[in-house]
Design a protein around this motif. Structure first.
Motif, PDB file in Angstrom:
ATOM      1  N   PHE A 143      42.714  31.492  63.601  1.00 47.39           N
ATOM      2  CA  PHE A 143      41.991  32.732  63.894  1.00 47.39           C
ATOM      3  C   PHE A 143      40.876  32.962  62.883  1.00 47.39           C
ATOM      4  CE2 PHE A 143      41.589  37.246  62.724  1.00 47.39           C
ATOM      5  CZ  PHE A 143      41.067  37.757  63.908  1.00 47.39           C
ATOM      6  N   LEU A 144      41.213  32.907  61.601  1.00 44.29           N
ATOM      7  CA  LEU A 144      40.242  33.202  60.552  1.00 44.29           C
ATOM      8  C   LEU A 144      39.095  32.191  60.557  1.00 44.29           C
ATOM      9  CD1 LEU A 144      39.541  34.984  58.125  1.00 44.29           C
ATOM     10  CD2 LEU A 144      40.873  33.437  56.683  1.00 44.29           C
ATOM     11  N   CYS A 145      39.426  30.896  60.656  1.00 44.24           N
ATOM     12  CA  CYS A 145      38.388  29.865  60.595  1.00 44.24           C
ATOM     13  C   CYS A 145      37.505  29.884  61.836  1.00 44.24           C
ATOM     14  CB  CYS A 145      39.037  28.489  60.419  1.00 44.24           C
ATOM     15  SG  CYS A 145      39.874  28.280  58.824  1.00 44.24           S
ATOM     16  N   ASN A 146      38.091  30.158  63.005  1.00 47.50           N
ATOM     17  CA  ASN A 146      37.295  30.210  64.230  1.00 47.50           C
ATOM     18  C   ASN A 146      36.403  31.445  64.271  1.00 47.50           C
ATOM     19  OD1 ASN A 146      37.774  28.050  66.502  1.00 47.50           O
ATOM     20  ND2 ASN A 146      39.748  28.310  65.465  1.00 47.50           N
ATOM     21  N   ILE A 147      36.908  32.570  63.783  1.00 48.66           N
ATOM     22  CA  ILE A 147      36.063  33.768  63.688  1.00 48.66           C
ATOM     23  C   ILE A 147      34.866  33.492  62.791  1.00 48.66           C
ATOM     24  CG2 ILE A 147      35.947  36.088  62.688  1.00 48.66           C
ATOM     25  CD1 ILE A 147      37.216  36.236  65.338  1.00 48.66           C
ATOM     26  N   ALA A 148      35.114  32.858  61.635  1.00 50.00           N
ATOM     27  CA  ALA A 148      34.025  32.544  60.707  1.00 50.00           C
ATOM     28  C   ALA A 148      33.024  31.589  61.352  1.00 50.00           C
ATOM     29  CB  ALA A 148      34.596  31.934  59.425  1.00 50.00           C
TER      30      ALA A 148
ATOM     31  N   MET B 103      30.368  30.269  56.365  1.00 45.26           N
ATOM     32  CA  MET B 103      30.396  28.806  56.360  1.00 45.26           C
ATOM     33  C   MET B 103      31.539  28.290  55.500  1.00 45.26           C
ATOM     34  SD  MET B 103      26.282  28.049  56.134  1.00 45.26           S
ATOM     35  CE  MET B 103      26.490  26.279  56.068  1.00 45.26           C
ATOM     36  N   TRP B 104      31.770  28.913  54.367  1.00 46.54           N
ATOM     37  CA  TRP B 104      32.864  28.488  53.483  1.00 46.54           C
ATOM     38  C   TRP B 104      34.215  28.639  54.183  1.00 46.54           C
ATOM     39  CZ3 TRP B 104      36.728  31.650  51.114  1.00 46.54           C
ATOM     40  CH2 TRP B 104      37.534  30.972  50.200  1.00 46.54           C
ATOM     41  N   LEU B 105      34.396  29.745  54.888  1.00 48.01           N
ATOM     42  CA  LEU B 105      35.656  29.948  55.606  1.00 48.01           C
ATOM     43  C   LEU B 105      35.813  28.951  56.747  1.00 48.01           C
ATOM     44  CD1 LEU B 105      35.752  33.864  55.783  1.00 48.01           C
ATOM     45  CD2 LEU B 105      37.267  32.378  54.450  1.00 48.01           C
ATOM     46  N   ALA B 106      34.734  28.679  57.483  1.00 49.01           N
ATOM     47  CA  ALA B 106      34.816  27.747  58.606  1.00 49.01           C
ATOM     48  C   ALA B 106      35.136  26.330  58.145  1.00 49.01           C
ATOM     49  CB  ALA B 106      33.507  27.762  59.391  1.00 49.01           C
ATOM     50  N   LEU B 107      34.683  25.951  56.965  1.00 45.11           N
ATOM     51  CA  LEU B 107      34.916  24.598  56.457  1.00 45.11           C
ATOM     52  C   LEU B 107      36.347  24.383  55.973  1.00 45.11           C
ATOM     53  CD1 LEU B 107      31.580  24.068  54.498  1.00 45.11           C
ATOM     54  CD2 LEU B 107      32.309  22.854  56.561  1.00 45.11           C
ATOM     55  N   ARG B 108      37.158  25.424  55.946  1.00 46.15           N
ATOM     56  CA  ARG B 108      38.528  25.303  55.440  1.00 46.15           C
ATOM     57  C   ARG B 108      39.487  24.709  56.465  1.00 46.15           C
ATOM     58  NH1 ARG B 108      40.703  30.609  52.822  1.00 46.15           N
ATOM     59  NH2 ARG B 108      42.307  29.122  52.166  1.00 46.15           N
ATOM     60  N   HIS B 109      39.076  24.566  57.721  1.00 43.25           N
ATOM     61  CA  HIS B 109      39.939  23.970  58.737  1.00 43.25           C
ATOM     62  C   HIS B 109      39.225  22.756  59.318  1.00 43.25           C
ATOM     63  CE1 HIS B 109      42.419  23.443  62.327  1.00 43.25           C
ATOM     64  NE2 HIS B 109      43.310  24.217  61.753  1.00 43.25           N
ATOM     65  N   LYS B 110      39.961  21.676  59.544  1.00 40.82           N
ATOM     66  CA  LYS B 110      39.314  20.421  59.951  1.00 40.82           C
ATOM     67  C   LYS B 110      38.625  20.543  61.311  1.00 40.82           C
ATOM     68  CE  LYS B 110      43.597  18.478  61.907  1.00 40.82           C
ATOM     69  NZ  LYS B 110      44.528  17.330  61.874  1.00 40.82           N
ATOM     70  N   HIS B 111      39.209  21.307  62.247  1.00 46.56           N
ATOM     71  CA  HIS B 111      38.615  21.411  63.578  1.00 46.56           C
ATOM     72  C   HIS B 111      37.315  22.219  63.542  1.00 46.56           C
ATOM     73  CE1 HIS B 111      42.905  20.606  65.071  1.00 46.56           C
ATOM     74  NE2 HIS B 111      42.177  19.562  65.383  1.00 46.56           N
ATOM     75  N   THR B 112      37.345  23.349  62.855  1.00 43.67           N
ATOM     76  CA  THR B 112      36.136  24.174  62.792  1.00 43.67           C
ATOM     77  C   THR B 112      35.072  23.535  61.901  1.00 43.67           C
ATOM     78  OG1 THR B 112      37.203  25.484  61.042  1.00 43.67           O
ATOM     79  CG2 THR B 112      37.306  26.342  63.297  1.00 43.67           C
ATOM     80  N   ALA B 113      35.505  22.773  60.905  1.00 43.14           N
ATOM     81  CA  ALA B 113      34.535  22.086  60.041  1.00 43.14           C
ATOM     82  C   ALA B 113      33.735  21.056  60.834  1.00 43.14           C
ATOM     83  CB  ALA B 113      35.257  21.403  58.881  1.00 43.14           C
ATOM     84  N   VAL B 114      34.400  20.337  61.739  1.00 42.43           N
ATOM     85  CA  VAL B 114      33.705  19.347  62.571  1.00 42.43           C
ATOM     86  C   VAL B 114      32.681  20.036  63.469  1.00 42.43           C
ATOM     87  CG1 VAL B 114      33.993  17.703  64.457  1.00 42.43           C
ATOM     88  CG2 VAL B 114      35.568  17.659  62.523  1.00 42.43           C
TER      89      VAL B 114
ATOM     90  N   LEU C 172      31.242  22.929  62.985  1.00 42.90           N
ATOM     91  CA  LEU C 172      30.163  23.487  62.166  1.00 42.90           C
ATOM     92  C   LEU C 172      29.138  22.422  61.816  1.00 42.90           C
ATOM     93  CD1 LEU C 172      29.076  25.959  60.647  1.00 42.90           C
ATOM     94  CD2 LEU C 172      30.455  25.247  58.677  1.00 42.90           C
ATOM     95  N   ARG C 173      29.604  21.208  61.569  1.00 40.24           N
ATOM     96  CA  ARG C 173      28.679  20.141  61.185  1.00 40.24           C
ATOM     97  C   ARG C 173      27.993  19.499  62.384  1.00 40.24           C
ATOM     98  NH1 ARG C 173      33.328  18.446  57.959  1.00 40.24           N
ATOM     99  NH2 ARG C 173      33.116  19.197  55.816  1.00 40.24           N
ATOM    100  N   GLN C 174      28.706  19.376  63.509  1.00 39.27           N
ATOM    101  CA  GLN C 174      28.202  18.556  64.605  1.00 39.27           C
ATOM    102  C   GLN C 174      27.962  19.329  65.904  1.00 39.27           C
ATOM    103  OE1 GLN C 174      31.082  15.397  65.097  1.00 39.27           O
ATOM    104  NE2 GLN C 174      30.948  14.759  62.960  1.00 39.27           N
ATOM    105  N   GLY C 175      28.316  20.613  65.962  1.00 44.76           N
ATOM    106  CA  GLY C 175      28.309  21.308  67.241  1.00 44.76           C
ATOM    107  C   GLY C 175      27.082  22.138  67.539  1.00 44.76           C
ATOM    108  N   TRP C 176      25.955  21.859  66.873  1.00 44.61           N
ATOM    109  CA  TRP C 176      24.779  22.704  67.062  1.00 44.61           C
ATOM    110  C   TRP C 176      23.940  22.294  68.271  1.00 44.61           C
ATOM    111  CZ3 TRP C 176      24.504  27.169  64.811  1.00 44.61           C
ATOM    112  CH2 TRP C 176      25.216  27.380  63.620  1.00 44.61           C
TER     113      TRP C 176
END
Length: 484
Positions: free
Chosen positions: A152-157, A279-290, A292-296
Motif C-alpha cells: 500500500f505505502l510503496c504503491n501510493i508513493a 521516490m524514496w518510498l517507492a524504491l523500497r519495494h522491488k515491484h514498485t522500484a521496477v 518507477l525506473r522502467q514504467g514511464w
C-alpha cells in the motif's frame, strides 16, 4: 539421464498448458508433476531461453490457486460492479455537460484538451495499481497485513510520483496545443491549468488508490476474483472524481487568477519538492522500484494519445449538443472493460508462463474471432464483456439523457448509431488487449504495468472519434440528437 530430463520437461509443460486451459473453462487443474533435481553434469536448464524448464515450473503451482470461474459466475462478478460503476460514468457525463457552461471553461477552452488526459490518468495510474495488486492477490502475496501495508505505502508513493510528472506533462501539452491553435495563452491561464492539473491528479489518485486497496483485500478475502471487480470500479469512479476535483479547483482558481496568480507557482513548486520523498518510498519495494525506473513510456505515451482525443473534444464540444454528456460514458466504459480483460490476461500469463515465453494455447497473433469469441483462454471473458457492454451502454445512455434533459429525447436513430459506436470501440479495444498483453509479455515487460495505459488512452481517442462521426452522420441524416 538426459532423455529422462527431456521427458520430464515436456510432461511438465503439457500439464501446465492443460492446467491453464482447464482453468480458463472453470474446471479443476490437474496437479503438476513432482520436481526432480537435475543430475550432475547436465548443466543449467535456466539458460535454455526457448524451453520451459522444470525449475521454471515451480512458481506455476500458483495456477491451481487461480479462481475457478464458470461463465455465469464470471458474468455475475463483472455485471454487478459494471452496473454500479456505470453510475460513475453517467455522473461524469452529466457533470461535464454542466461545467461546459461554467465561466472558467468558457474563458479557458484549453481545459477541454486537459480533460481526457487527466481523466485518463485513472487508467494510466490507478487502474495499473489495481491490476498489479489483483495479480499479487491471486498469486497469494496479500496473505499478511505486513505485506499489504508495505505494498500500500510503496504503491501510493509510486502513483504520487507518476501523477505529479504526468499531470504537469499533460498541462504542458494542453498549453502547447492551445498556443498552436489559438495563439499564446495568458500566462495566468497557463499557470492555472498547471496548478489545477497537478492538484487534481495527486488528490484524485490518493483517494482512489486507498479505495482500490480496500476493495482488493476485501474481495479477495470474500472469495471474489478482484480482477473482475476492482478495475471497473477504479476506472468509472476515477472519471467522476477527477472531473469533480478538476472543475471545482479550476473554478476556484479562476476567481483569484488575476490577483493571486503567484499562488499557482507555489502550488506547482510544492508538489515538485515532494518528489524526492515519494521516490524514496517507492524504491523500497522491488515491484514498485521496477515500475518507477522502467514504467514511464506507457504512461507518458498514453497521455499524448489521450491528448489527441482532447483536441477532437475541444473542436466538437460546441458543435454538437449533448456530445459531452455521452463522451465520458463511451470512453469510460470502453476503457474499463479493456482494463478488466488486461488484468485477467496478465494474471493468467503470470500464473502459467515464464516471463518472455508464450504458449501455443494462447499465442499473440490470432484472428479477431479467436481472441473475442472462441479459440484462446481469454475469449470467454471477452465475449461476456461484449455481451454486457451493449445492454449496459443502452441503459446508461437512456439514464444520462433523461437526467440531462429532464425528459427522454433519445430516438431510434440515435440509439442505433450509439450502439454501433459502442460495439466497434469495444471489439477493437478488446482485440488490442489480447495482442498488446501478449506482445508485452513476449518482450519481458509486465502487462500489469504496460498495457492498461495504452488501452484506456486508445479507448478515449477511438471513442471520441467514433462518437463525433456518429453525431455528424445523424446531422447529415437530418436526425441530430437534441436539436429541433
Amino acid at each position: 539421464m538426459m532423455m529422462d530430463m527431456d521427458t520430464e520437461l515436456h510432461l511438465g509443460y503439457d500439464v501446465m498448458v492443460s492446467s491453464a486451459e482447464t482453468l480458463a473453462e472453470g474446471g479443476q487443474a490437474p496437479p503438476l508433476p513432482p520436481k526432480t533435481p537435475p543430475s550432475p553434469g547436465v548443466g543449467s536448464l535456466q539458460s535454455m531461453a526457448s524451453t520451459v524448464t522444470s525449475s521454471d515450473l515451480l512458481p506455476y503451482h500458483y495456477a491451481s490457486a487461480l479462481p475457478k470461474e464458470t461463465w455465469y459466475w464470471l458474468s455475475l462478478q463483472v455485471a454487478v460492479p459494471f452496473l454500479i460503476a456505470g453510475v460513475g460514468t453517467i455522473g461524469a457525463g452529466i457533470l461535464l455537460g454542466e461545467v461546459e457552461e461554467w465561466e472558467v471553461f468558457r474563458h479557458i477552452k484549453a481545459l477541454f484538451i486537459l480533460v481526457p488526459a487527466l481523466v485518463g490518468l485513472k487508467g494510466n495510474l490507478d487502474t495499473c495499481l489495481a491490476s498489479r495488486l489483483c495479480t499479487q492477490a491471486n498469486l497469494g502475496n496479500l496473505a499478511s497485513w505486513k505485506n499489504i501495508w508495505k505494498l500500500f505505502l510503496c504503491n501510493i508513493a509510486l502513483v504520487q510520483v507518476q501523477s505529479i510528472v504526468a499531470s504537469l506533462t499533460a498541462a504542458c501539452f494542453a498549453i502547447t496545443v492551445s498556443a498552436l491553435m489559438d495563439g499564446l495563452p495568458d500566462y495566468r491561464h497557463a499557470l492555472l491549468m498547471a496548478a489545477s492539473a497537478v492538484t487534481t491528479a495527486t488528490t484524485a489518485c490518493f483517494v482512489l488508490d486507498t479505495l482500490m486497496i480496500v476493495l482488493i483485500v476485501a474481495s479477495h478475502r470474500l472469495g471474489i476474483n478482484p480482477d473482475n471487480v476492482v478495475c471497473l470500479m477504479a476506472g468509472s469512479f476515477g472519471d467522476i472524481v477527477s472531473l469533480s476535483v478538476l472543475s471545482t479547483l479550476s473554478s476556484a482558481f479562476f476567481q483569484i487568477h488575476e490577483t493571486m496568480w503567484w499562488m499557482f507557482i507555489l502550488i506547482i513548486v510544492g508538489f515538485v519538492l515532494m518528489l524526492p520523498l515519494w521516490m524514496w518510498l517507492a524504491l523500497r519495494h522491488k515491484h514498485t522500484a521496477v515500475v518507477l525506473r522502467q514504467g514511464w513510456t506507457p504512461v507518458l505515451s498514453a497521455l499524448f494519445i489521450s491528448g489527441l482525443g482532447g483536441i477532437v473534444l475541444d473542436k466538437v464540444v460546441g458543435d454538437f449538443k449533448g456530445f459531452v454528456v455521452f463522451n465520458p460514458i463511451v470512453n469510460g466504459i470502453g476503457g474499463n472493460l479493456a482494463s478488466v480483460q488486461a488484468s485477467r490476461t496478465a494474471t493468467m500469463l503470470h500464473a502459467t508462463n515464464p516471463m518472455g515465453v508464450l504458449s501455443d494455447y494462447s499465442p499473440m497473433c490470432v484472428s479477431p474471432f479467436r481472441a473475442l469469441f472462441y479459440g484462446v483462454p481469454s475469449a470467454k471473458s471477452a465475449r461476456i464483456l461484449i455481451a454486457i457492454a451493449l445492454p449496459g451502454q443502452a441503459l446508461f445512455a437512456f439514464v444520462a439523457d433523461y437526467i440531462h434533459n429532464g425528459v427522454s429525447t433519445i430516438t431510434a436513430e440515435f440509439m442505433t448509431a450509439y450502439l454501433v459506436v459502442v460495439l466497434v470501440q469495444v471489439m477493437i479495444i478488446l482485440y488490442l488487449t489480447h495482442v498488446l498483453a501478449h506482445f508485452m509479455w513476449r518482450r519481458k515487460l509486465d502487462p500489469d504495468n504496460s498495457t492498461i495505459p495504452y488501452l484506456t488512452a486508445c479507448a478515449d481517442l477511438l471513442g471520441t472519434i467514433l462518437l463525433a462521426a456518429a453525431f455528424m452522420l445523424l446531422r447529415l441524416n437530418h436526425t441530430p440528437y437534441g436539436e429541433d
